[in-house]
Design a protein around this motif. Structure first.
Motif, short mmCIF file in Angstrom:
data_model
loop_
_atom_site.label_atom_id
_atom_site.label_comp_id
_atom_site.label_asym_id
_atom_site.label_seq_id
_atom_site.Cartn_x
_atom_site.Cartn_y
_atom_site.Cartn_z
N SER A 34 0.83 -1.20 0.00
CA SER A 34 0.00 0.00 0.00
C SER A 34 0.86 1.26 0.00
N ARG A 35 1.89 1.28 0.83
CA ARG A 35 2.78 2.45 0.89
C ARG A 35 3.51 2.64 -0.44
N LEU A 36 4.00 1.56 -1.01
CA LEU A 36 4.73 1.66 -2.28
C LEU A 36 3.81 2.14 -3.41
N VAL A 37 2.62 1.56 -3.49
CA VAL A 37 1.68 1.95 -4.54
C VAL A 37 1.25 3.40 -4.34
N ASN A 38 0.92 3.78 -3.11
CA ASN A 38 0.52 5.16 -2.85
C ASN A 38 1.61 6.14 -3.23
N GLY A 39 2.86 5.78 -2.98
CA GLY A 39 3.97 6.64 -3.37
C GLY A 39 4.05 6.83 -4.87
N ARG A 40 3.86 5.77 -5.62
CA ARG A 40 3.91 5.87 -7.09
C ARG A 40 2.73 6.68 -7.64
N LEU A 41 1.56 6.49 -7.01
CA LEU A 41 0.40 7.27 -7.44
C LEU A 41 0.61 8.75 -7.14
N LYS A 42 1.12 9.03 -5.95
CA LYS A 42 1.38 10.42 -5.55
C LYS A 42 2.36 11.07 -6.52
N ASP A 43 3.42 10.36 -6.88
CA ASP A 43 4.40 10.89 -7.82
C ASP A 43 3.74 11.25 -9.15
N TYR A 44 2.87 10.38 -9.64
CA TYR A 44 2.19 10.66 -10.91
C TYR A 44 1.32 11.91 -10.80
N PHE A 45 0.50 11.98 -9.76
CA PHE A 45 -0.42 13.11 -9.64
C PHE A 45 0.32 14.42 -9.37
N THR A 46 1.44 14.36 -8.68
CA THR A 46 2.25 15.56 -8.46
C THR A 46 2.70 16.15 -9.79
N GLN A 47 3.01 15.30 -10.75
CA GLN A 47 3.42 15.77 -12.07
C GLN A 47 2.29 16.53 -12.77
N HIS A 48 1.06 16.32 -12.32
CA HIS A 48 -0.11 16.97 -12.92
C HIS A 48 -0.73 18.00 -11.98
N ASP A 49 0.09 18.48 -11.04
CA ASP A 49 -0.33 19.52 -10.10
C ASP A 49 -1.61 19.12 -9.35
N MET A 50 -1.62 17.87 -8.91
CA MET A 50 -2.78 17.33 -8.21
C MET A 50 -2.33 16.47 -7.06
N GLU A 51 -3.16 16.38 -6.06
CA GLU A 51 -2.93 15.39 -5.01
C GLU A 51 -3.80 14.18 -5.30
N THR A 52 -3.43 13.05 -4.74
CA THR A 52 -4.18 11.81 -5.00
C THR A 52 -5.64 11.96 -4.61
N TRP A 53 -5.90 12.58 -3.46
CA TRP A 53 -7.29 12.73 -3.01
C TRP A 53 -8.09 13.59 -3.99
N GLU A 54 -7.43 14.58 -4.62
CA GLU A 54 -8.15 15.41 -5.59
C GLU A 54 -8.59 14.57 -6.78
N PHE A 55 -7.69 13.74 -7.27
CA PHE A 55 -8.07 12.86 -8.37
C PHE A 55 -9.20 11.93 -7.94
N ASP A 56 -9.14 11.39 -6.73
CA ASP A 56 -10.19 10.48 -6.26
C ASP A 56 -11.56 11.15 -6.32
N VAL A 57 -11.64 12.39 -5.83
CA VAL A 57 -12.92 13.10 -5.84
C VAL A 57 -13.36 13.39 -7.27
N LEU A 58 -12.45 13.95 -8.06
CA LEU A 58 -12.81 14.30 -9.44
C LEU A 58 -13.18 13.06 -10.25
N ALA A 59 -12.42 11.98 -10.10
CA ALA A 59 -12.70 10.76 -10.85
C ALA A 59 -14.02 10.13 -10.42
N THR A 60 -14.33 10.20 -9.14
CA THR A 60 -15.61 9.67 -8.66
C THR A 60 -16.76 10.43 -9.28
N LEU A 61 -16.66 11.75 -9.34
CA LEU A 61 -17.70 12.54 -9.98
C LEU A 61 -17.77 12.25 -11.49
N ARG A 62 -16.61 12.11 -12.12
CA ARG A 62 -16.58 11.85 -13.57
C ARG A 62 -17.20 10.52 -13.92
N ARG A 63 -16.86 9.48 -13.16
CA ARG A 63 -17.38 8.15 -13.51
C ARG A 63 -18.86 8.02 -13.17
#
Length: 162
Positions: A34-63
């Motif tokens: 979980s820690r390793l995966v969360n770190g990789r996800l965080k790294d990806y979203f940081t590149q897009h000026d986003m936090e993981t939780w922001e993507f979670d909320v936005l993606a939940t609304l989108r889907r």
């Protein structure tokens, strides 16, 4: 092949020969994963000026394809209402979501994506899926299928059935 948890397990086994440590090893691996995966996800979203939780909320609304009440949104992303209020406030401030009263129910609010929020989630979701594939690249297709089945079984046994 050995992983970092094997070393910890060896130490415990040397100190407490009376314990069955299989569950400890499994849970330890889940937590480390979980820690390793969360770190990789965080790294990806940081590149897009986003936090993981922001993507979670936005993606939940989108889907969902439609605005959601705060209660439905909180349940879908598994957080409490106080945490959700703070997150929604931050997303409103960024212009990514709106908050509107539900007609006929003054206590409920609909949370909806703005065009900017929808554009952001649509721009990042493809790369997110590719990132997830990279994370799982060490598994064969059969291993991936087995892991999915085992994780689903464990989640259901713990009551995560929605």
């Amino acid at each position: 092949m050995r992983d970092a948890v094997d070393e910890f397990m060896d130490h415990w086994a040397a100190q407490r020969t009376d314990l069955d440590l299989d569950a400890m090893g499994t849970i330890g691996r889940i937590l480390r994963l979980s820690r390793l995966v969360n770190g990789r996800l965080k790294d990806y979203f940081t590149q897009h000026d986003m936090e993981t939780w922001e993507f979670d909320v936005l993606a939940t609304l989108r889907r969902s394809g439609q605005p959601l009440t705060a209660k439905a949104l909180a349940g879908s992303i598994m957080i409490g209402s106080a945490a959700l209020t703070n997150r929604i406030d931050r997303l409103v401030a960024r212009g990514l979501v709106t908050r509107e009263s539900v007609p006929g129910d003054r206590r409920s609010l609909h949370i909806a994506l703005t065009p900017e929020g929808r554009d952001l989630v649509d721009r990042t979701v493809e790369g997110h899926v590719q990132n997830q594939r990279k994370i799982l690249a060490g598994l064969t297709p059969a291993d991936h299928e087995d892991l999915t089945r085992v994780l689903r079984t464990l989640l259901v046994s713990l009551g995560d059935t929605r």
